[in-house]
Design a protein around this motif. Structure first.
Motif, PDB file in Angstrom:
ATOM      1  N   GLU A   1       0.811  -1.222   0.000  1.00 12.85           N
ATOM      2  CA  GLU A   1       0.000   0.000   0.000  1.00 12.85           C
ATOM      3  C   GLU A   1       0.849   1.280   0.000  1.00 12.85           C
ATOM      4  O   GLU A   1       0.597   2.174  -0.808  1.00 12.85           O
ATOM      5  CB  GLU A   1      -0.963   0.002   1.194  1.00 12.85           C
ATOM      6  CG  GLU A   1      -1.875   1.228   1.180  1.00 12.85           C
ATOM      7  CD  GLU A   1      -2.923   1.191   2.272  1.00 12.85           C
ATOM      8  OE1 GLU A   1      -3.671   2.190   2.402  1.00 12.85           O
ATOM      9  OE2 GLU A   1      -3.001   0.190   3.006  1.00 12.85           O
TER      10      GLU A   1
ATOM     11  N   TRP B   1       2.434   1.703  -3.449  1.00 16.96           N
ATOM     12  CA  TRP B   1       1.476   2.084  -4.494  1.00 16.96           C
ATOM     13  C   TRP B   1       1.020   3.534  -4.330  1.00 16.96           C
ATOM     14  O   TRP B   1       0.887   4.269  -5.319  1.00 16.96           O
ATOM     15  CB  TRP B   1       0.285   1.136  -4.461  1.00 16.96           C
ATOM     16  CG  TRP B   1      -0.748   1.390  -5.517  1.00 16.96           C
ATOM     17  CD1 TRP B   1      -2.076   1.639  -5.329  1.00 16.96           C
ATOM     18  CD2 TRP B   1      -0.548   1.420  -6.930  1.00 16.96           C
ATOM     19  NE1 TRP B   1      -2.705   1.815  -6.528  1.00 16.96           N
ATOM     20  CE2 TRP B   1      -1.795   1.686  -7.542  1.00 16.96           C
ATOM     21  CE3 TRP B   1       0.566   1.243  -7.747  1.00 16.96           C
ATOM     22  CZ2 TRP B   1      -1.959   1.792  -8.916  1.00 16.96           C
ATOM     23  CZ3 TRP B   1       0.410   1.336  -9.126  1.00 16.96           C
ATOM     24  CH2 TRP B   1      -0.835   1.616  -9.698  1.00 16.96           C
ATOM     25  N   ASP B   2       0.801   3.962  -3.101  1.00 19.76           N
ATOM     26  CA  ASP B   2       0.433   5.356  -2.867  1.00 19.76           C
ATOM     27  C   ASP B   2       1.533   6.299  -3.370  1.00 19.76           C
ATOM     28  O   ASP B   2       1.249   7.351  -3.960  1.00 19.76           O
ATOM     29  CB  ASP B   2       0.188   5.602  -1.375  1.00 19.76           C
ATOM     30  CG  ASP B   2      -1.115   4.965  -0.882  1.00 19.76           C
ATOM     31  OD1 ASP B   2      -1.949   4.596  -1.737  1.00 19.76           O
ATOM     32  OD2 ASP B   2      -1.284   4.837   0.345  1.00 19.76           O
TER      33      ASP B   2
ATOM     34  N   GLU C   1       2.678   4.928 -11.998  1.00 17.17           N
ATOM     35  CA  GLU C   1       1.888   3.709 -11.819  1.00 17.17           C
ATOM     36  C   GLU C   1       2.226   2.631 -12.848  1.00 17.17           C
ATOM     37  O   GLU C   1       2.382   1.454 -12.494  1.00 17.17           O
ATOM     38  CB  GLU C   1       0.395   4.026 -11.904  1.00 17.17           C
ATOM     39  CG  GLU C   1      -0.116   5.011 -10.872  1.00 17.17           C
ATOM     40  CD  GLU C   1      -0.288   6.386 -11.459  1.00 17.17           C
ATOM     41  OE1 GLU C   1       0.654   6.859 -12.135  1.00 17.17           O
ATOM     42  OE2 GLU C   1      -1.362   6.996 -11.264  1.00 17.17           O
TER      43      GLU C   1
ATOM     44  N   GLU D   1      -6.876  -6.992  -3.822  1.00 14.93           N
ATOM     45  CA  GLU D   1      -7.577  -6.151  -4.791  1.00 14.93           C
ATOM     46  C   GLU D   1      -6.635  -5.108  -5.393  1.00 14.93           C
ATOM     47  O   GLU D   1      -6.678  -4.826  -6.597  1.00 14.93           O
ATOM     48  CB  GLU D   1      -8.761  -5.461  -4.109  1.00 14.93           C
ATOM     49  CG  GLU D   1      -9.624  -4.627  -5.036  1.00 14.93           C
ATOM     50  CD  GLU D   1     -10.352  -5.449  -6.092  1.00 14.93           C
ATOM     51  OE1 GLU D   1     -10.772  -4.858  -7.111  1.00 14.93           O
ATOM     52  OE2 GLU D   1     -10.511  -6.679  -5.894  1.00 14.93           O
ATOM     53  N   MET D   2      -5.744  -4.551  -4.571  1.00 15.56           N
ATOM     54  CA  MET D   2      -4.776  -3.571  -5.063  1.00 15.56           C
ATOM     55  C   MET D   2      -3.810  -4.227  -6.044  1.00 15.56           C
ATOM     56  O   MET D   2      -3.492  -3.681  -7.114  1.00 15.56           O
ATOM     57  CB  MET D   2      -4.019  -2.972  -3.875  1.00 15.56           C
ATOM     58  CG  MET D   2      -3.085  -1.831  -4.238  1.00 15.56           C
ATOM     59  SD  MET D   2      -2.296  -1.149  -2.752  1.00 15.56           S
ATOM     60  CE  MET D   2      -3.736  -0.494  -1.896  1.00 15.56           C
TER      61      MET D   2
ATOM     62  N   ARG E   1      -5.453  -4.725  -9.441  1.00 11.33           N
ATOM     63  CA  ARG E   1      -5.530  -3.507 -10.246  1.00 11.33           C
ATOM     64  C   ARG E   1      -4.149  -3.113 -10.795  1.00 11.33           C
ATOM     65  O   ARG E   1      -4.037  -2.635 -11.921  1.00 11.33           O
ATOM     66  CB  ARG E   1      -6.126  -2.359  -9.412  1.00 11.33           C
ATOM     67  CG  ARG E   1      -7.612  -2.556  -9.167  1.00 11.33           C
ATOM     68  CD  ARG E   1      -8.191  -1.529  -8.209  1.00 11.33           C
ATOM     69  NE  ARG E   1      -9.637  -1.652  -8.163  1.00 11.33           N
ATOM     70  CZ  ARG E   1     -10.493  -0.787  -8.680  1.00 11.33           C
ATOM     71  NH1 ARG E   1     -10.053   0.297  -9.288  1.00 11.33           N
ATOM     72  NH2 ARG E   1     -11.793  -0.987  -8.610  1.00 11.33           N
TER      73      ARG E   1
END
Length: 533
Positions: free
Chosen positions: A359, A362-363, A371, A393-394, A397
């Motif tokens: 997380e 990715w942030d 990205e 889920e992240m 994507r």
């Protein structure tokens, strides 16, 4: 500066010699629109080729300038790195189009579009295609393609394309010389200058190359000659003087920093110990910061900037990110730290550690516009770990943003037992957005309801019954494939700015012309990197 008697005699002799060597040193011509504004003035005498069956026009008795090309060499406008068989484009991609229209579409393409759009655009630039009829002067489309690569920082591809054209032309040489300067290949650039017939270097380029080869007396004499002939632009004499003998100017204040230096000026400022930061310069200059003599922070910033344009392989970016442990915190260093922790967790293979590291990494990537390069690096590896909950889920994507998006979707819904088996249905019970992403990634967006304005536009684009708006029906009817594709790529940028109908039209055109994978990838990028993602 040159007061001794022997120096004056040498200067006089050099004046005569250089007037013969550079008979048109001050001559200029209007540059074509494709020329980017930061090229070095590395060539003194422009070479203009006469058109077929047309006698060269001259206003003096000097020999006419010529463009030299080996017998049997391809016309530069048709030169490419890929064959149509490799790129998937038709050799007659440009057939029927007006050259000026094609070149204008290339010149006006946004510099930083969606990565999928950028990838197809660069493929077009690099493919050996039959040029449209009527290019005047010959080679102008080739130069326009080179300039589009330079504007995007794609120096390796530009250098390879420049090397393919066996043409002794100052415009081609000028670009090759600057690419070499920006990639730290100064000595090769100067060697090519010496062995290239028909190229008369400008005084600054000649002085630079003489100094690079260790011939300082000749470089100093040439500088004096240039000053005497009035051939140096404002500020060039001061810069060249410091470049040749920096010790004489140790106690003087630094020179005014140029706002828009050429690569030659940029490299000389670096040589005198007054480097110009690349952050405010065109992206091509970022390559100079990738060299080993640059600091790690500068290398990271340059690598990230190039990666956003698709001009640096993601693995090269990862190599720079992971060179050493960050010695500071905040901003760039925190971003690098998150990537290093995720990379280490993936190598260790512990799902809990991967989920914890994902997380923040990715942030950081979303905040810095990285990205897609991040997804190319980690998307497939994340898929194999099947992380639970929000991290899963992240990861899903992220995987859809990589070129492995179809495999990621099939892994999520269940891969068929054999290639001939039908695709399994999209699972019920998932969020509407997730179901649409799955359907789109496997190429069947009509299988599920579209619940947002953007997803409906994407769905319409993949519907073959969707009516195209002008000028696309006319372009397709007339067989103007290349022009239609370029206009569709432009529409993606318009649609990303808020017009869904542009997205629908762009996808429909690419889909009908055989670029379905590009259309799918671009649509996924719109859905997953936009403000509402």
């Amino acid at each position: 500066m040159w007061t001794d008697q022997r120096g004056l005699k040498r200067l006089a002799a050099a004046l005569c010699a250089l007037q013969m060597a550079f008979p048109a040193a001050a001559q200029q011509r209007d540059e074509p629109l494709s020329v980017i504004d930061w090229l070095s003035n590395s060539v003194a005498t422009p070479v203009v080729a006469a058109r077929p069956h047309e006698a060269p026009i001259s206003d003096n008795a000097l020999p006419a300038d010529v463009t030299v090309r080996p017998l049997g060499a391809p016309a530069p406008d048709a030169v490419g790195l890929f064959s149509p068989n490799v790129s998937g484009l038709s050799r007659d991609f440009w057939a029927g189009s007006e050259p000026e229209r094609i070149m204008e579409l290339i010149r006006s393409m946004p510099a930083e579009p969606l990565p999928a759009v950028q990838a197809l655009f660069r493929t077009i630039l690099l493919t050996s295609l039959t040029p449209p009829a009527g290019i005047d002067p010959p080679g102008l489309l080739y130069e326009t393609r080179i300039d589009a690569l330079l504007a995007r920082g794609a120096l390796e591809e530009a250098a390879a394309l420049l090397a393919r054209a066996d043409v002794v032309d100052p415009d081609v040489f000028q670009r090759a010389f600057d690419v070499a300067l920006l990639t730290g290949q100064e000595d090769q650039a100067c060697a090519r200058m010496r062995r290239t017939p028909g190229i008369a270097p400008s005084f600054p380029a000649r002085i630079f190359c003489l100094a690079r080869t260790g011939d300082w007396p000749a470089a100093a004499l040439t500088l004096g000659t240039a000053e005497a002939l009035g051939q140096l632009a404002e500020g060039e004499d001061a810069l060249l003087s410091r470049f040749l003998d920096p010790e004489l100017f140790e106690n003087l204040p630094p020179l005014p920093r140029p706002l828009r230096p050429s690569p030659l000026t940029f490299r000389m400022f670096e040589a005198i110990g007054e480097p110009v930061p690349t952050s405010a310069l065109p992206v091509a200059f970022a390559h100079s910061d990738l060299r080993g003599n640059s600091g790690w922070k500068a290398r990271i910033e340059a690598a990230e900037r190039l990666a956003r344009r698709g001009a640096l392989d993601p693995n090269a970016l990862l190599g720079i990110w992971t060179e050493r442990a960050p010695a500071a915190s905040g901003g760039l260093w925190d971003r690098v730290g998150t990537v290093q922790r995720l990379d280490a967790a993936l190598q260790a293979g512990v799902p809990r550690d991967i989920a914890l590291a994902l997380e923040p990494a990715w942030d950081a990537m979303r905040a810095s516009g990285l990205e897609v390069p991040f997804a190319e690096l980690f998307g497939a590896a994340l898929m194999h770990h099947h992380l639970p909950g929000p991290a899963g889920e992240m990861a899903f994507r992220i995987g859809l943003l990589s070129t492995a998006y179809e495999a990621v979707a099939l892994d999520r819904i269940g891969i068929p037992d054999s290639p001939e088996a039908p695709l399994p249905p999209i699972p019920e019970g998932l969020a509407d957005t997730t179901r649409f992403l799955l359907a789109l990634a496997r190429g069947t967006p009509a299988d599920v309801p579209a619940t947002t304005t953007l997803s409906r536009a994407i769905q319409d684009g993949f519907n073959r019954d969707t009516e195209l708006r002008q000028p696309f029906p006319m372009l397709l009817e007339d067989g103007l494939t290349g022009e239609a594709v370029l206009q569709a790529l432009h529409l993606f940028d318009n649609g990303a700015g808020g017009d869904p109908s542009d997205i629908a039209t762009a996808i429909a055109v690419l889909h009908r012309l055989g670029h379905e994978r590009v259309a799918r990838s671009a649509a996924l990028q719109l859905l997953l990197t936009g403000p509402d993602a």
